[in-house]
Design an enzyme around this catalytic site. Structure first.
Site, PDB file in Angstrom:
ATOM      1  N   GLU A  60     -13.383  -2.742   8.013  1.00 61.28           N
ATOM      2  CA  GLU A  60     -12.086  -2.668   7.343  1.00 61.28           C
ATOM      3  C   GLU A  60     -11.258  -1.515   7.884  1.00 61.28           C
ATOM      4  O   GLU A  60     -11.800  -0.464   8.226  1.00 61.28           O
ATOM      5  CB  GLU A  60     -12.266  -2.457   5.830  1.00 61.28           C
ATOM      6  CG  GLU A  60     -13.037  -3.559   5.152  1.00 61.28           C
ATOM      7  CD  GLU A  60     -12.286  -4.240   4.018  1.00 61.28           C
ATOM      8  OE1 GLU A  60     -11.295  -3.665   3.512  1.00 61.28           O
ATOM      9  OE2 GLU A  60     -12.686  -5.353   3.647  1.00 61.28           O
TER      10      GLU A  60
ATOM     11  N   CYS B  92      20.126  12.000 -25.095  1.00 55.22           N
ATOM     12  CA  CYS B  92      21.243  12.640 -24.417  1.00 55.22           C
ATOM     13  C   CYS B  92      22.505  12.116 -25.106  1.00 55.22           C
ATOM     14  O   CYS B  92      22.728  10.906 -25.155  1.00 55.22           O
ATOM     15  CB  CYS B  92      21.264  12.253 -22.939  1.00 55.22           C
ATOM     16  SG  CYS B  92      22.855  12.566 -22.150  1.00 55.22           S
TER      17      CYS B  92
ATOM     18  N   ARG C 133      -9.017 -11.194   9.490  1.00 55.61           N
ATOM     19  CA  ARG C 133      -9.987 -12.128   8.926  1.00 55.61           C
ATOM     20  C   ARG C 133      -9.434 -13.556   8.910  1.00 55.61           C
ATOM     21  O   ARG C 133     -10.176 -14.527   8.950  1.00 55.61           O
ATOM     22  CB  ARG C 133     -10.330 -11.694   7.491  1.00 55.61           C
ATOM     23  CG  ARG C 133     -11.414 -12.521   6.871  1.00 55.61           C
ATOM     24  CD  ARG C 133     -11.766 -12.031   5.473  1.00 55.61           C
ATOM     25  NE  ARG C 133     -10.809 -12.502   4.479  1.00 55.61           N
ATOM     26  CZ  ARG C 133     -10.907 -12.282   3.173  1.00 55.61           C
ATOM     27  NH1 ARG C 133     -11.904 -11.558   2.714  1.00 55.61           N
ATOM     28  NH2 ARG C 133     -10.024 -12.748   2.338  1.00 55.61           N
TER      29      ARG C 133
ATOM     30  N   LYS D 290     -18.066  -1.163  -1.211  1.00 55.34           N
ATOM     31  CA  LYS D 290     -17.123  -2.211  -0.839  1.00 55.34           C
ATOM     32  C   LYS D 290     -15.790  -1.554  -0.536  1.00 55.34           C
ATOM     33  O   LYS D 290     -15.077  -1.104  -1.444  1.00 55.34           O
ATOM     34  CB  LYS D 290     -16.972  -3.224  -1.973  1.00 55.34           C
ATOM     35  CG  LYS D 290     -16.081  -4.385  -1.606  1.00 55.34           C
ATOM     36  CD  LYS D 290     -16.244  -5.488  -2.622  1.00 55.34           C
ATOM     37  CE  LYS D 290     -15.467  -6.723  -2.211  1.00 55.34           C
ATOM     38  NZ  LYS D 290     -14.027  -6.483  -2.103  1.00 55.34           N
TER      39      LYS D 290
HETATM   40  N1  LIG Z   1      -4.135  -8.074  -7.599  1.00 49.23           N
HETATM   41  C1  LIG Z   1      -3.850  -9.235  -7.081  1.00 49.23           C
HETATM   42  O1  LIG Z   1      -2.793  -9.808  -7.309  1.00 49.23           O
HETATM   43  C2  LIG Z   1      -4.857  -9.883  -6.183  1.00 49.23           C
HETATM   44  C3  LIG Z   1      -4.502 -11.037  -5.468  1.00 49.23           C
HETATM   45  C4  LIG Z   1      -5.466 -11.614  -4.641  1.00 49.23           C
HETATM   46  C5  LIG Z   1      -6.733 -11.044  -4.538  1.00 49.23           C
HETATM   47  N2  LIG Z   1      -7.014  -9.912  -5.251  1.00 49.23           N
HETATM   48  C6  LIG Z   1      -8.357  -9.306  -5.168  1.00 49.23           C
HETATM   49  O2  LIG Z   1      -8.990  -9.556  -3.965  1.00 49.23           O
HETATM   50  C7  LIG Z   1     -10.318  -9.934  -4.173  1.00 49.23           C
HETATM   51  C8  LIG Z   1     -10.635 -11.153  -3.378  1.00 49.23           C
HETATM   52  O3  LIG Z   1     -10.184 -10.951  -2.108  1.00 49.23           O
HETATM   53  P1  LIG Z   1     -11.052 -11.200  -0.817  1.00 49.23           P
HETATM   54  O4  LIG Z   1     -11.602 -12.554  -0.857  1.00 49.23           O
HETATM   55  O5  LIG Z   1     -10.214 -10.825   0.321  1.00 49.23           O
HETATM   56  O6  LIG Z   1     -12.082 -10.100  -0.839  1.00 49.23           O
HETATM   57  P2  LIG Z   1     -13.418  -9.871  -1.563  1.00 49.23           P
HETATM   58  O7  LIG Z   1     -13.154  -8.953  -2.667  1.00 49.23           O
HETATM   59  O8  LIG Z   1     -14.131 -11.114  -1.892  1.00 49.23           O
HETATM   60  O9  LIG Z   1     -14.217  -9.149  -0.436  1.00 49.23           O
HETATM   61  C9  LIG Z   1     -14.571  -9.747   0.807  1.00 49.23           C
HETATM   62  C10 LIG Z   1     -14.263  -8.787   1.836  1.00 49.23           C
HETATM   63  O10 LIG Z   1     -14.836  -7.547   1.516  1.00 49.23           O
HETATM   64  C11 LIG Z   1     -14.826  -6.772   2.666  1.00 49.23           C
HETATM   65  N3  LIG Z   1     -15.847  -5.723   2.561  1.00 49.23           N
HETATM   66  C12 LIG Z   1     -15.571  -4.468   2.168  1.00 49.23           C
HETATM   67  N4  LIG Z   1     -16.666  -3.727   2.162  1.00 49.23           N
HETATM   68  C13 LIG Z   1     -17.663  -4.502   2.570  1.00 49.23           C
HETATM   69  C14 LIG Z   1     -19.049  -4.273   2.764  1.00 49.23           C
HETATM   70  N5  LIG Z   1     -19.593  -3.089   2.509  1.00 49.23           N
HETATM   71  N6  LIG Z   1     -19.801  -5.280   3.182  1.00 49.23           N
HETATM   72  C15 LIG Z   1     -19.253  -6.485   3.401  1.00 49.23           C
HETATM   73  N7  LIG Z   1     -17.945  -6.778   3.246  1.00 49.23           N
HETATM   74  C16 LIG Z   1     -17.158  -5.787   2.814  1.00 49.23           C
HETATM   75  C17 LIG Z   1     -14.924  -7.731   3.800  1.00 49.23           C
HETATM   76  O11 LIG Z   1     -13.824  -7.532   4.634  1.00 49.23           O
HETATM   77  C18 LIG Z   1     -14.833  -9.096   3.179  1.00 49.23           C
HETATM   78  O12 LIG Z   1     -13.952  -9.918   3.898  1.00 49.23           O
HETATM   79  C19 LIG Z   1     -10.489 -10.193  -5.624  1.00 49.23           C
HETATM   80  O13 LIG Z   1     -11.456  -9.326  -6.158  1.00 49.23           O
HETATM   81  C20 LIG Z   1      -9.154  -9.911  -6.237  1.00 49.23           C
HETATM   82  O14 LIG Z   1      -9.257  -9.011  -7.300  1.00 49.23           O
HETATM   83  C21 LIG Z   1      -6.120  -9.342  -6.053  1.00 49.23           C
HETATM   84 ZN   LIG Z   2      22.575  12.578 -19.826  1.00 50.25          ZN
END
Ligand SMILES: NC(=O)c1ccc[n+]([C@@H]2O[C@H](COP(=O)([O-])OP(=O)(O)OC[C@H]3O[C@@H](n4cnc5c(N)ncnc54)[C@H](O)[C@@H]3O)[C@@H](O)[C@H]2O)c1
Ligand SMILES: [Zn+2]
Length: 690
Positions: free
Chosen positions: A220, A436, A189, A173
């Site tokens: 990606e 310090c 996307r 992924k």
């Molecule tokens: N840290 C934060 O504040 C924060 C905020 C929002 C989302 N997130 C993270 O983002 C994730 C959700 O986001 P999302 O919905 O964009 O993504 P997702 O993790 O559900 O992944 C979907 C995406 O994975 C991609 N992808 C990468 N490799 C792939 C593969 N081999 N095959 C198929 N697809 C592949 C595709 O582009 C697809 O759109 C969550 O896991 C979350 O942890 C983090």
């Molecule tokens: Zn100092």
């Protein structure tokens, strides 16, 4: 709730908004918002959360669960927009397991959970995507994976397929920026159905990975891991942060241009990813090993693996929700601990003169974030455990952005500074801490003191580390000197005309806006006098009296120990000259109400803070109800009478032993009626209410 709410956009006063950000700074409070994040925050409108509140949530993600529903959704929206912009506020792990999980528990059908999380808006034409690009369902445990497998098997049976014969395709992924290449144009996307034209990325030099042709559909944009570590890690907090900047409409930064020129940034179509195939029966047992194997075969960051069935008919039969394809799942393992190699231990002098060790480590991915530095508790730990270049340490990430060192796996010669990194004065040890001693002349101590002041006031923008450093080099080194600045002076120091004007306006605003006196006092940074203690102190003594207070008077206040009182009295004496100067500038201070006044006016119930014991049968309500009511009024409720008990409240049929205990310990005994009178209610009015 006591925090400041802001209902409008945080005042825009951002100096040049730099997209990528250099290493984040860690201030005395461990606040970790980078300048870019702060700038980005200014673009957002808050309805429910304040900036301070965001700070706290970022530092203590476990407190996300205490938000109310509206706040939670707002927090998710903010976190998501930062993440899509390449600057995550919290780790993916905390986002998924704390924030999203909380919403799932509370409101399983909330729309936020059932649509593709929105990406930031780009300029460019919006078009219908040739194929839907959805999010993925996620499994974090084997159990979740096997539940998914069961659903697949059920569907297979429904269309007459033998589950045992199904094949699963497993790919890495990629942790990049999702896009769709139709051979002519490249699209984001977007919302999963409609994306924005970002063909400019190809025009800027983006190439398809492994010399593959254009037009291979979804994939990606990713940057080579090795290239990132060698060339970009110093300037970009994480690859996401860098990758997002490739598609932004603004002019490319030199580092991005260079990376594109070196073909280190590519568009990687999913159909060309390395993959493995497994059958149902050995899928679950092999995912962990496959994950490691695929990681080793790929020089791009990955965030778990993607598992999908290969049977097209079954895929069509299972279809998709608005959020994900039912025939696909992402498997992410929680990796909360890691062993990493130390590059060097860097000293940082804080406001108080304490020198803190920060270990720079080989960039390592830990629960979804790229870790480049870790904090040791103090230099005593560095000294005793042998932390220095080439040491191997074990890290854990329990919510904080900067992880803590939990153990040293391989010790080396400790790297300990002899002199202050800021002023070069010889350091001294005080048990486990290095200090310090140059309190009046150390640039780091002076700048951090000024930063602390403005940050604690919380009603002024623009006085971050960069501004303060510039002022320092121009000999503006005290807070009263900052308040004396004029716009033309600032321009003379190299601030732009607009920025100079803004800074002067902000200084004015911070004096005119109402601010609580305890916050003002806390801004001076007296040791042990954070906001909480300041508020507590000012609940008993007026701000203008604090310099006359004796240690005894301070110890008399609940929550102040003798040792604290001693340092507080000294600390107040030290800040007095500055305090008087600033107070003369006329800040608009709001007094903390005195506890005695509140009690007299009836705003504070007489039993608030008192320790009560209830005994016997009550007529007002059940004993439990009465206890609950007392707690609501701020009292503490004990089970047995001790020397600390304030009141014994007696109902009918009271045992003699309790009464005797109360009498012998000098505890005041109240009948139920007397008690109700004390708290301002009577039996009949209490009954009417209930
Ligand atoms: N840290 C934060 O504040 C924060 C905020 C929002 C989302 N997130 C993270 O983002 C994730 C959700 O986001 P999302 O919905 O964009 O993504 P997702 O993790 O559900 O992944 C979907 C995406 O994975 C991609 N992808 C990468 N490799 C792939 C593969 N081999 N095959 C198929 N697809 C592949 C595709 O582009 C697809 O759109 C969550 O896991 C979350 O942890 C983090
Ligand atoms: Zn100092």
């Amino acid at each position: 709730m006591t925090y400041v709410r802001r209902t409008s956009t945080i005042s825009a006063n951002s100096p040049s908004t730099k997209f990528h950000h250099p290493n984040p700074f860690l201030d005395d409070h461990g606040h970790m918002l980078t300048q870019a994040q702060k700038d980005a925050l200014k673009q957002l409108t808050f309805e429910h959360l304040s900036l301070q509140r965001l700070f706290t949530l970022q530092q203590q993600p476990q407190t996300i669960t205490q938000l109310d529903d509206a706040e939670l959704v707002e927090f998710l929206t903010i976190a998501n927009s930062f993440y899509r912009d390449g600057q995550p506020l919290i780790s993916d792990h905390d986002y998924d397991h704390i924030a999203l999980a909380e919403l799932k528990t509370r409101q399983p059908s909330h729309p936020f959970l059932h649509t593709v999380e929105p990406e930031p808006k780009f300029t460019g034409k919006t078009v219908e995507l040739p194929a839907r690009m959805l999010s993925t369902e996620k499994a974090y445990t084997d159990k979740e994976l096997s539940d998914w497998l069961k659903r697949i098997h059920k569907a297979a049976n429904e269309i007459g397929r033998d589950p045992a014969g199904l094949q699963f395709r497993i790919t890495p992924k990629l942790d990049g920026f999702a896009a769709f290449d139709d051979g002519d144009r490249l699209y984001t996307r977007g919302d999963g159905r409609r994306g924005t034209d970002i063909t400019r990325a190809f025009e800027r030099g983006l190439v398809v990975a492994n010399n593959q042709p254009r037009g291979l559909g979804a994939g990606e944009i990713v940057v080579q891991r090795s290239y990132f570590a060698a060339n970009l890690a110093q300037d970009y907090e994480n690859p996401r942060n860098f990758q997002a900047s490739v598609v932004k409409e603004k002019a490319l930064e030199p580092a991005v241009e260079q990376a594109l020129g070196n073909q280190a940034v590519v568009f990687y179509p999913f159909s060309t990813l390395p993959y493995r195939v497994r059958r149902s029966d050995d899928l679950i047992d092999s995912v962990a090993a496959l994950s490691r194997e695929l990681r080793a075969s790929l020089d791009y960051d990955m965030d778990g693996i993607v598992i999908e069935i290969t049977d097209d008919e079954l895929k069509t039969y299972m279809g998709a929700t608005r959020h994900h394809h039912r025939w696909q799942i992402a498997y992410k393992q929680n990796q909360e601990k890691a062993e990493v190699k130390v590059l060097q231990v860097v000293p940082q002098t804080s406001r108080s003169g304490r020198v803190n060790p920060v270990a720079e480590v080989e960039p390592t991915r830990l629960s979804g974030a790229l870790i480049q530095r870790a904090t040791a508790h103090h230099y005593g730990m560095v000294r005793d455990k042998g932390i220095g270049p080439d040491a191997v340490i074990e890290l854990t990430r329990s919510g904080e952005v900067i992880p803590k060192i939990i153990d040293v796996v391989k010790a080396v010669e400790p790297q300990i500074p002899a002199s202050c990194p800021s002023c070069d004065t010889e350091l001294f040890w005080d048990s486990d801490y290095l200090y310090c001693p140059n309190n009046t002349g150390c640039p780091a101590q002076i700048s951090h003191t000024i930063e602390h002041f403005f940050r604690t006031l919380g009603n002024i923008d623009g006085f971050g580390p960069a501004t303060i450093e510039k002022l320092y080099t121009n000999n503006i080194r005290t807070i009263d000197a900052v308040y004396g600045l004029q716009a033309d002076q600032l321009e003379g120091m190299g601030f732009g005309p607009k920025q100079s004007e803004n800074l002067v306006n902000e200084l004015q605003r911070s004096r005119h806006e109402v601010i609580e006196d305890w916050r003002f006092l806390a801004a001076f940074g007296v040791f042990r006098m954070g906001g909480g203690n300041c508020e507590r102190l000012l609940g008993h003594h007026r701000l203008e009296e604090i310099f006359e207070l004796s240690e005894e008077q301070i110890v008399a206040i609940e929550g102040f120990a003798e040792r604290t009182a001693e340092v507080v009295v000294k600390g107040f004496a030290r800040i007095r000259p500055l305090f008087d100067k600033l107070q003369a500038l006329g800040f608009n201070l709001q007094r903390t109400p005195l506890v005695s006044e509140l009690q007299a006016s009836g705003a504070l119930n007489p039993i608030a803070g008192k320790l009560l014991v209830f005994t016997g049968t009550m007529t007002h309500g059940s004993r439990d109800d009465m206890k609950a009511e007392a707690k609501k009024l701020g009292a503490k409720v004990g089970a047995s009478v001790t020397g600390k008990t304030d009141y014994l409240v007696t109902g009918d049929k009271v045992g003699a032993s309790k009464l005797n205990a109360a009498t012998s310990k000098g505890v005041e005994i109240l009948t139920e009626e007397q008690y109700l009178k004390l708290i301002g209610t009577t039996i009949s009015s209490a009954k009417e209410q209930s």
